[in-house]
Design an enzyme around this catalytic site. Structure first.
Site, PDB file in Angstrom:
ATOM      1  N   GLU A  88       0.826  -1.210   0.000  1.00 14.59           N
ATOM      2  CA  GLU A  88       0.000   0.000   0.000  1.00 14.59           C
ATOM      3  C   GLU A  88       0.860   1.261   0.000  1.00 14.59           C
ATOM      4  O   GLU A  88       0.542   2.229  -0.707  1.00 14.59           O
ATOM      5  CB  GLU A  88      -0.952   0.011   1.211  1.00 14.59           C
ATOM      6  CG  GLU A  88      -1.905  -1.187   1.262  1.00 14.59           C
ATOM      7  CD  GLU A  88      -1.256  -2.440   1.832  1.00 14.59           C
ATOM      8  OE1 GLU A  88      -0.074  -2.378   2.244  1.00 14.59           O
ATOM      9  OE2 GLU A  88      -1.912  -3.490   1.852  1.00 14.59           O
ATOM     10  N   ASN A 102       3.761   1.420  -1.247  1.00 17.52           N
ATOM     11  CA  ASN A 102       4.342   1.469  -2.597  1.00 17.52           C
ATOM     12  C   ASN A 102       3.399   2.196  -3.561  1.00 17.52           C
ATOM     13  O   ASN A 102       3.828   3.008  -4.381  1.00 17.52           O
ATOM     14  CB  ASN A 102       4.574   0.059  -3.152  1.00 17.52           C
ATOM     15  CG  ASN A 102       5.700  -0.683  -2.452  1.00 17.52           C
ATOM     16  OD1 ASN A 102       6.477  -0.081  -1.726  1.00 17.52           O
ATOM     17  ND2 ASN A 102       5.782  -1.982  -2.668  1.00 17.52           N
ATOM     18  N   ASN A 121      -3.703  -9.234  -4.162  1.00 16.81           N
ATOM     19  CA  ASN A 121      -2.349  -9.430  -3.650  1.00 16.81           C
ATOM     20  C   ASN A 121      -2.214 -10.627  -2.705  1.00 16.81           C
ATOM     21  O   ASN A 121      -1.821 -10.471  -1.534  1.00 16.81           O
ATOM     22  CB  ASN A 121      -1.941  -8.158  -2.897  1.00 16.81           C
ATOM     23  CG  ASN A 121      -0.704  -7.546  -3.496  1.00 16.81           C
ATOM     24  OD1 ASN A 121       0.132  -8.257  -4.044  1.00 16.81           O
ATOM     25  ND2 ASN A 121      -0.564  -6.238  -3.373  1.00 16.81           N
ATOM     26  N   GLY A 168       3.588  -4.979  -9.395  1.00 15.19           N
ATOM     27  CA  GLY A 168       2.125  -4.942  -9.341  1.00 15.19           C
ATOM     28  C   GLY A 168       1.629  -3.658  -8.689  1.00 15.19           C
ATOM     29  O   GLY A 168       0.629  -3.070  -9.117  1.00 15.19           O
ATOM     30  N   ASP A 169       2.330  -3.215  -7.657  1.00 18.69           N
ATOM     31  CA  ASP A 169       1.941  -1.974  -6.968  1.00 18.69           C
ATOM     32  C   ASP A 169       2.139  -0.781  -7.904  1.00 18.69           C
ATOM     33  O   ASP A 169       1.317   0.140  -7.932  1.00 18.69           O
ATOM     34  CB  ASP A 169       2.789  -1.763  -5.703  1.00 18.69           C
ATOM     35  CG  ASP A 169       2.774  -2.985  -4.802  1.00 18.69           C
ATOM     36  OD1 ASP A 169       1.736  -3.666  -4.750  1.00 18.69           O
ATOM     37  OD2 ASP A 169       3.802  -3.257  -4.155  1.00 18.69           O
TER      38      ASP A 169
HETATM   39  O1  KDG Z   1       4.320  -5.724  -3.352  1.00 17.97           O
HETATM   40  C1  KDG Z   1       5.539  -5.747  -2.675  1.00 17.97           C
HETATM   41  C2  KDG Z   1       5.206  -5.986  -1.259  1.00 17.97           C
HETATM   42  O2  KDG Z   1       4.389  -7.111  -1.209  1.00 17.97           O
HETATM   43  C3  KDG Z   1       6.327  -6.309  -0.360  1.00 17.97           C
HETATM   44  O3  KDG Z   1       7.332  -5.387  -0.469  1.00 17.97           O
HETATM   45  C4  KDG Z   1       5.963  -6.425   1.081  1.00 17.97           C
HETATM   46  O4  KDG Z   1       3.742  -5.713   1.432  1.00 17.97           O
HETATM   47  C5  KDG Z   1       4.534  -6.622   1.450  1.00 17.97           C
HETATM   48  C6  KDG Z   1       4.053  -7.950   1.832  1.00 17.97           C
HETATM   49  O5  KDG Z   1       3.123  -8.010   2.641  1.00 17.97           O
HETATM   50  O6  KDG Z   1       4.553  -8.953   1.347  1.00 17.97           O
END
Ligand code: KDG
Length: 325
Positions: free
Chosen positions: A36, A38, A166, A263-264
Site C-alpha cells: 500500500e 508502494n 495481492n 504490481g503496486d
Molecule cells: O508488493 C511488494 C510488497 O508485497 C512487499 O514489499 C511487502 O507488502 C509486502 C508484503 O506483505 O509482502
C-alpha cells in the site's frame, strides 16, 4: 483533498547484499516494503496527493519507515504508534538461481492490530480513491474488519474503492482468502488483479488459463457491480475490462532485475490515469509502463518514475529492453 488514501502494513525489509542462503548473509540493506505504501509512493512521485495510514511500533524501525515514506512526499499524519507491539520486519533471501524468498516477522505487529477506530473517518471520506490490498485482511480479524469498514465508508461517501487481492500464501491459504476477497471485491469500483489471483474473487475453482475463461470471470465481476477490472499477466501483458469494452496491452519492453513491487507500480499508474481522466486504454498502457519501470531497479519503489519521465517512456518505448539513446 487527498487523491488517494490507503491503509496497510509496511515493514522494514532487509535485503541481502549477496546472493545465497540467508545463513551466509552478513550484509543487508534496509528498505521500506509494503504494497500500500508502494502505491502511495507511486502516486506521490507522479505529483498526486497520497495519504498512507498505518500503525507502527514505538521503535527505530518505525522512524526509518516514516522517514522513507514521508521523504517520498506521502502524507503520514494518519499513522499511529503502539508502545506494546513492534513494527513488522521481513528478510529477503536471493538465491543464486534468481529465486527469491521472503521471511516475515510480522505476527503480532503494531499494524496487524489495526481496528476500525484507528482510522479517522474524514481521511477516507475526503479522498478521491481508497486503495486496499488483500494483504491487510489476512493480518488479523480486526484488520479484516477495518478493511470492510473502510470499503463501506468509501461506498457511502462516493469515494472510489480500488482493490488488489495481492495473495500472500505465507499469510493465508487460498481457501481462507477466497470468501474474504470475494466479498471485498463485490464492494470495489476498481479491481486490479494478477491473472493467477482472479479466480479467488469469485466462485471459480480454476485459474483462467484461456482468454475465454479470463473474459468470463472479468464479466462476472462487472455484473456483480465492479466498474473496471484490470488484469496483470506479467510478461504476457495486461488487460482491462469495463462495461464499455475491453483492451489489451503487451508488456512494455525492459530488462527486469527485480519484479517485487511491479504490481503496486501498475496499480499506481492505473489509478493515476483515472485521476487524470485518461481513456481506459491509456490507463492500462500507463500502468504497464509503470509496472515495467519498477522492475528495472532493485527494490519495490526505487525504479518508479516522476510524471515527466513516465511520459517520456510512454511516448518513446525502450528498444527491446535496452536503453534509449
Ligand atoms: O508488493 C511488494 C510488497 O508485497 C512487499 O514489499 C511487502 O507488502 C509486502 C508484503 O506483505 O509482502
Amino acid at each position: 483533498m487527498a487523491d488517494l488514501v490507503t491503509l496497510g502494513e509496511t515493514m522494514v525489509a532487509f535485503d541481502p547484499n549477496e546472493t545465497g542462503l540467508m545463513r551466509h548473509s552478513t550484509l543487508y540493506a534496509p528498505r521500506a516494503a509494503g504494497s500500500e505504501s508502494n502505491v502511495a509512493i507511486g502516486l506521490a512521485r507522479l505529483g498526486f496527493e497520497a495519504h498512507w495510514i498505518s500503525r507502527l511500533g514505538k521503535d527505530e524501525f518505525a522512524e526509518f519507515l516514516l522517514r522513507s515514506i514521508r521523504g517520498e512526499g506521502v502524507d503520514t499524519h494518519g499513522v499511529s504508534f503502539d508502545a506494546e507491539r513492534p513494527t513488522g520486519l521481513m528478510f529477503k533471501e536471493r538465491l543464486g538461481t534468481g529465486e527469491q524468498r521472503v521471511y516475515y516477522y510480522r505476527r503480532g505487529s503494531a499494524a496487524s492490530a489495526v481496528k476500525p477506530e484507528d482510522v479517522p473517518t474524514a481521511a477516507i471520506t475526503g479522498a478521491r480513491f481508497l486503495f486496499l490490498s488483500g494483504i491487510t485482511p489476512a493480518l488479523s480479524e480486526s484488520a479484516r474488519e477495518t478493511c470492510f469498514h473502510l470499503a463501506d465508508l468509501a461506498k457511502q461517501n462516493g469515494v472510489q474503492f480500488a482493490l488488489d487481492p495481492n495473495l500472500r500464501r505465507k499469510l493465508w491459504t487460498e481457501e481462507q482468502a477466497r470468501p474474504v476477497l470475494t466479498a471485498l471485491a463485490r464492494k470495489a469500483d476498481l479491481v486490479l488483479t494478477g491473472r493467477d489471483e482472479l479466480a479467488l474473487l469469485g466462485p471459480w475453482n480454476d485459474q483462467p488459463t484461456t482468454d475465454d475463461a479470463l473474459q468470463q470471470m472479468a464479466h462476472e465481476l462487472l455484473e456483480s457491480g465492479v466498474k473496471i477490472v484490470a488484469v496483470k499477466d506479467g510478461a504476457n501483458g495486461a488487460y482491462v475490462f469495463a462495461p464499455g469494452g475491453q483492451h489489451y496491452t503487451p508488456a512494455y519492453p525492459v530488462t527486469a532485475v527485480d519484479t517485487t513491487g511491479a504490481g503496486d507500480a501498475f496499480d499506481a499508474g492505473f489509478i493515476a490515469g483515472l485521476l487524470e481522466n485518461l481513456p481506459l486504454e491509456r490507463c492500462l498502457y500507463q500502468a504497464s509502463v509503470m509496472g515495467a519501470l519498477a522492475t528495472t531497479v532493485r527494490g519495490d519503489i526505487e525504479g518508479l518514475p516522476d510524471m515527466e519521465n513516465l511520459r517520456r517512456y510512454m511516448e518513446k518505448p525502450l528498444q527491446s529492453g535496452g536503453h534509449n539513446r
